[in-house]
Design a protein around this motif. Structure first.
Motif, PDB file in Angstrom:
ATOM      1  N   GLU A 135      41.064  45.401  40.587  1.00 32.14           N
ATOM      2  CA  GLU A 135      39.991  44.342  40.060  1.00 32.14           C
ATOM      3  C   GLU A 135      39.153  44.157  41.267  1.00 32.14           C
ATOM      4  OE1 GLU A 135      41.279  40.886  38.099  1.00 32.14           O
ATOM      5  OE2 GLU A 135      43.205  41.148  38.750  1.00 32.14           O
ATOM      6  N   LEU A 136      39.571  44.302  42.502  1.00 36.68           N
ATOM      7  CA  LEU A 136      38.699  44.164  43.815  1.00 36.68           C
ATOM      8  C   LEU A 136      37.684  45.145  43.773  1.00 36.68           C
ATOM      9  CD1 LEU A 136      41.273  43.017  46.397  1.00 36.68           C
ATOM     10  CD2 LEU A 136      40.322  41.706  44.835  1.00 36.68           C
ATOM     11  N   GLY A 137      37.565  46.293  43.355  1.00 37.59           N
ATOM     12  CA  GLY A 137      36.841  47.181  43.335  1.00 37.59           C
ATOM     13  C   GLY A 137      35.447  46.937  42.546  1.00 37.59           C
ATOM     14  N   ASN A 138      35.573  45.809  41.559  1.00 40.63           N
ATOM     15  CA  ASN A 138      34.182  45.393  41.003  1.00 40.63           C
ATOM     16  C   ASN A 138      33.539  44.335  41.804  1.00 40.63           C
ATOM     17  OD1 ASN A 138      35.195  46.499  38.211  1.00 40.63           O
ATOM     18  ND2 ASN A 138      36.400  44.959  38.062  1.00 40.63           N
ATOM     19  N   LEU A 139      33.797  44.046  43.052  1.00 41.13           N
ATOM     20  CA  LEU A 139      33.213  42.992  43.988  1.00 41.13           C
ATOM     21  C   LEU A 139      31.855  44.023  44.541  1.00 41.13           C
ATOM     22  CD1 LEU A 139      35.832  40.962  45.650  1.00 41.13           C
ATOM     23  CD2 LEU A 139      34.196  40.314  43.736  1.00 41.13           C
ATOM     24  N   THR A 140      30.910  43.523  44.666  1.00 39.93           N
ATOM     25  CA  THR A 140      29.781  44.348  45.132  1.00 39.93           C
ATOM     26  C   THR A 140      29.021  43.541  46.119  1.00 39.93           C
ATOM     27  OG1 THR A 140      28.072  43.553  43.300  1.00 39.93           O
ATOM     28  CG2 THR A 140      29.274  45.789  42.815  1.00 39.93           C
ATOM     29  N   MET A 141      29.054  41.917  46.544  1.00 41.78           N
ATOM     30  CA  MET A 141      28.495  41.359  47.273  1.00 41.78           C
ATOM     31  C   MET A 141      29.230  41.746  48.828  1.00 41.78           C
ATOM     32  SD  MET A 141      31.153  39.535  46.118  1.00 41.78           S
ATOM     33  CE  MET A 141      30.431  38.672  44.514  1.00 41.78           C
ATOM     34  N   PRO A 142      28.539  41.425  49.967  1.00 45.78           N
ATOM     35  CA  PRO A 142      29.119  41.595  51.287  1.00 45.78           C
ATOM     36  C   PRO A 142      30.347  40.920  51.250  1.00 45.78           C
ATOM     37  CG  PRO A 142      26.725  41.265  51.340  1.00 45.78           C
ATOM     38  CD  PRO A 142      27.166  41.135  49.815  1.00 45.78           C
ATOM     39  N   VAL A 179      25.320  31.024  46.258  1.00 50.49           N
ATOM     40  CA  VAL A 179      26.039  30.438  47.339  1.00 50.49           C
ATOM     41  C   VAL A 179      26.812  31.565  48.240  1.00 50.49           C
ATOM     42  CG1 VAL A 179      26.169  28.178  46.458  1.00 50.49           C
ATOM     43  CG2 VAL A 179      28.240  29.746  46.391  1.00 50.49           C
ATOM     44  N   ASN A 180      27.060  31.166  49.376  1.00 47.66           N
ATOM     45  CA  ASN A 180      28.002  31.770  50.277  1.00 47.66           C
ATOM     46  C   ASN A 180      29.254  31.170  50.412  1.00 47.66           C
ATOM     47  OD1 ASN A 180      26.053  33.828  51.864  1.00 47.66           O
ATOM     48  ND2 ASN A 180      24.917  31.727  52.330  1.00 47.66           N
ATOM     49  N   PRO A 236      30.191  37.055  39.983  1.00 43.61           N
ATOM     50  CA  PRO A 236      29.757  37.284  40.907  1.00 43.61           C
ATOM     51  C   PRO A 236      28.320  37.284  41.211  1.00 43.61           C
ATOM     52  CG  PRO A 236      30.036  39.128  39.007  1.00 43.61           C
ATOM     53  CD  PRO A 236      30.749  37.905  38.849  1.00 43.61           C
ATOM     54  N   GLU A 237      27.400  36.994  40.126  1.00 39.54           N
ATOM     55  CA  GLU A 237      25.819  36.516  40.391  1.00 39.54           C
ATOM     56  C   GLU A 237      25.634  35.337  40.942  1.00 39.54           C
ATOM     57  OE1 GLU A 237      27.506  34.132  36.878  1.00 39.54           O
ATOM     58  OE2 GLU A 237      27.931  36.478  37.641  1.00 39.54           O
ATOM     59  N   ARG A 238      26.622  34.680  41.104  1.00 40.83           N
ATOM     60  CA  ARG A 238      26.498  33.143  41.918  1.00 40.83           C
ATOM     61  C   ARG A 238      27.137  33.360  43.178  1.00 40.83           C
ATOM     62  NH1 ARG A 238      26.513  29.189  37.832  1.00 40.83           N
ATOM     63  NH2 ARG A 238      25.607  27.870  39.560  1.00 40.83           N
ATOM     64  N   VAL A 239      27.428  34.643  43.642  1.00 43.46           N
ATOM     65  CA  VAL A 239      27.848  34.729  45.211  1.00 43.46           C
ATOM     66  C   VAL A 239      27.276  35.764  45.802  1.00 43.46           C
ATOM     67  CG1 VAL A 239      29.920  35.115  46.523  1.00 43.46           C
ATOM     68  CG2 VAL A 239      30.290  34.094  44.435  1.00 43.46           C
ATOM     69  N   ARG A 240      26.490  35.000  46.955  1.00 40.46           N
ATOM     70  CA  ARG A 240      25.567  35.943  47.990  1.00 40.46           C
ATOM     71  C   ARG A 240      26.605  36.788  48.854  1.00 40.46           C
ATOM     72  NH1 ARG A 240      20.393  35.303  49.003  1.00 40.46           N
ATOM     73  NH2 ARG A 240      20.424  33.219  47.903  1.00 40.46           N
ATOM     74  N   ARG A 241      27.442  36.015  49.494  1.00 41.84           N
ATOM     75  CA  ARG A 241      28.363  36.555  50.430  1.00 41.84           C
ATOM     76  C   ARG A 241      29.772  36.017  50.347  1.00 41.84           C
ATOM     77  NH1 ARG A 241      23.934  36.757  55.567  1.00 41.84           N
ATOM     78  NH2 ARG A 241      23.821  34.775  54.446  1.00 41.84           N
ATOM     79  N   LEU A 242      31.016  36.606  50.663  1.00 40.26           N
ATOM     80  CA  LEU A 242      32.127  36.189  50.479  1.00 40.26           C
ATOM     81  C   LEU A 242      32.828  36.187  51.653  1.00 40.26           C
ATOM     82  CD1 LEU A 242      34.191  35.031  48.337  1.00 40.26           C
ATOM     83  CD2 LEU A 242      34.801  37.316  48.042  1.00 40.26           C
ATOM     84  N   VAL A 243      33.592  35.205  52.188  1.00 41.68           N
ATOM     85  CA  VAL A 243      34.697  35.254  53.530  1.00 41.68           C
ATOM     86  C   VAL A 243      36.250  35.122  52.926  1.00 41.68           C
ATOM     87  CG1 VAL A 243      34.966  34.492  55.769  1.00 41.68           C
ATOM     88  CG2 VAL A 243      32.784  34.699  55.077  1.00 41.68           C
ATOM     89  N   ALA A 257      38.030  31.306  45.855  1.00 45.20           N
ATOM     90  CA  ALA A 257      37.010  31.931  46.192  1.00 45.20           C
ATOM     91  C   ALA A 257      36.915  33.350  45.428  1.00 45.20           C
ATOM     92  CB  ALA A 257      36.384  31.998  47.497  1.00 45.20           C
ATOM     93  N   LEU A 258      37.892  34.070  45.611  1.00 45.59           N
ATOM     94  CA  LEU A 258      38.002  35.439  45.142  1.00 45.59           C
ATOM     95  C   LEU A 258      38.284  35.546  43.676  1.00 45.59           C
ATOM     96  CD1 LEU A 258      38.492  38.431  45.729  1.00 45.59           C
ATOM     97  CD2 LEU A 258      40.898  38.004  46.022  1.00 45.59           C
ATOM     98  N   LEU A 259      38.788  34.505  42.978  1.00 46.27           N
ATOM     99  CA  LEU A 259      38.718  34.437  41.541  1.00 46.27           C
ATOM    100  C   LEU A 259      37.363  34.146  41.045  1.00 46.27           C
ATOM    101  CD1 LEU A 259      42.042  32.566  40.838  1.00 46.27           C
ATOM    102  CD2 LEU A 259      41.696  34.707  40.217  1.00 46.27           C
ATOM    103  N   PHE A 260      36.614  33.166  41.743  1.00 45.30           N
ATOM    104  CA  PHE A 260      35.301  32.775  41.381  1.00 45.30           C
ATOM    105  C   PHE A 260      34.386  34.077  41.366  1.00 45.30           C
ATOM    106  CE2 PHE A 260      31.133  31.386  42.342  1.00 45.30           C
ATOM    107  CZ  PHE A 260      30.985  29.996  41.273  1.00 45.30           C
ATOM    108  N   ALA A 261      34.439  34.780  42.720  1.00 49.19           N
ATOM    109  CA  ALA A 261      33.606  35.769  42.819  1.00 49.19           C
ATOM    110  C   ALA A 261      33.832  36.947  41.686  1.00 49.19           C
ATOM    111  CB  ALA A 261      33.888  36.409  44.276  1.00 49.19           C
ATOM    112  N   LEU A 262      35.074  37.209  41.402  1.00 50.97           N
ATOM    113  CA  LEU A 262      35.317  38.232  40.471  1.00 50.97           C
ATOM    114  C   LEU A 262      34.576  37.733  39.119  1.00 50.97           C
ATOM    115  CD1 LEU A 262      39.152  39.017  41.239  1.00 50.97           C
ATOM    116  CD2 LEU A 262      37.166  40.640  41.216  1.00 50.97           C
ATOM    117  N   ARG A 263      34.888  36.549  38.612  1.00 46.37           N
ATOM    118  CA  ARG A 263      34.291  36.145  37.313  1.00 46.37           C
ATOM    119  C   ARG A 263      32.984  35.702  37.251  1.00 46.37           C
ATOM    120  NH1 ARG A 263      38.574  31.160  35.836  1.00 46.37           N
ATOM    121  NH2 ARG A 263      40.608  32.352  35.903  1.00 46.37           N
TER     122      ARG A 263
END
Length: 233
Positions: free
Chosen positions: A162-169, A81-82, A101-108, A93-99
């Motif tokens: 930790e934020l350096g681990n995020l690879t989605m836009p 999802v976005n 990441p394969e479930r997050v297409r893009r993050l705002v 949203a940030l905690l979810f994306a860190l845990r």
């Protein structure tokens, strides 16, 4: 234990999940639902213990809310999802994306913070005082108020590293007069590889009070990060 989260569902296409802030509900995004539903399946959740979602018996923490989101996506069969989160919703949203990441297409991330120190003292000090006052009383209303304020007093605790681990836009967006310190917002954006930063005229509540520029910034981000072969918005 998971709870059945209340949600509003509008439009079709790629799923876009909207996560509101502390003490609010999904109706906060009244100016985003119709706009974004022209191109997305927009789902605005009520977080556990907010709006029309039950409190349940699990811990009332941002970490639990992120796990609630995972259970919700699984229940609806949404694999990727976005995510657009505002304030505490941005923190979730940030905690979810860190845990996951394969479930997050893009993050705002709108008005998010890594720790309570990211909030301007003029805002945070009254929150702390209100929390301490509410904690002195034993009525159900006082306990609920203390629990809600406690989220902002004690959480989140995310290190910039930790934020350096995020690879989605990622788009980091905030108001020019936001309750989150501008240098803190810039720290978040600067710690995420390739993240974009947008500062919109207004305070913390730009999505509701200045939706035109806010929606355009988000829409531009989605357009420019559309994956080749997928429908552009």
């Amino acid at each position: 234990m998971p709870v059945q989260l209340y949600y509003q569902d509008q439009g079709s296409g790629e799923p876009l999940i909207l996560l509101h802030g502390n003490g609010e509900d999904g109706t906060y995004f009244v100016h985003q639902m119709e706009d974004f539903s022209r191109d997305f399946r927009v789902i605005a959740l009520d977080t556990r213990g907010h709006g029309r979602s039950p409190r349940g018996t699990a811990p009332f923490t941002l970490s639990q809310f992120a796990e609630d989101l995972l259970a919700f996506l699984d229940r609806l069969g949404l694999e990727r999802v976005n995510l657009l989160g505002f304030s505490d919703g941005g923190n979730i949203a940030l905690l979810f994306a860190l845990r996951h990441p394969e479930r997050v297409r893009r993050l705002v991330l709108n008005g998010a913070n890594l720790d309570p120190g990211g909030v301007k003292p003029a805002v945070q000090i009254p929150i702390v005082l209100g929390y301490r006052m509410a904690s002195l009383f034993r009525s159900p209303k006082a306990r609920a108020n203390a629990e809600m304020l406690g989220l902002m007093v004690h959480e989140p605790h995310i290190s910039p590293a930790e934020l350096g681990n995020l690879t989605m836009p990622v788009l980091v967006i905030a108001g020019t007069r936001d309750m989150i310190l501008e240098e803190h917002t810039r720290l978040i954006a600067g710690s995420i590889p390739g993240a974009r930063l947008a500062l919109i005229p207004g305070n913390h509540f730009i999505a509701k009070q200045n939706p035109g520029p806010f929606n355009q910034a988000v829409r531009t981000f989605f357009q420019e990060t559309a994956v080749s072969g997928e429908e552009s918005v």
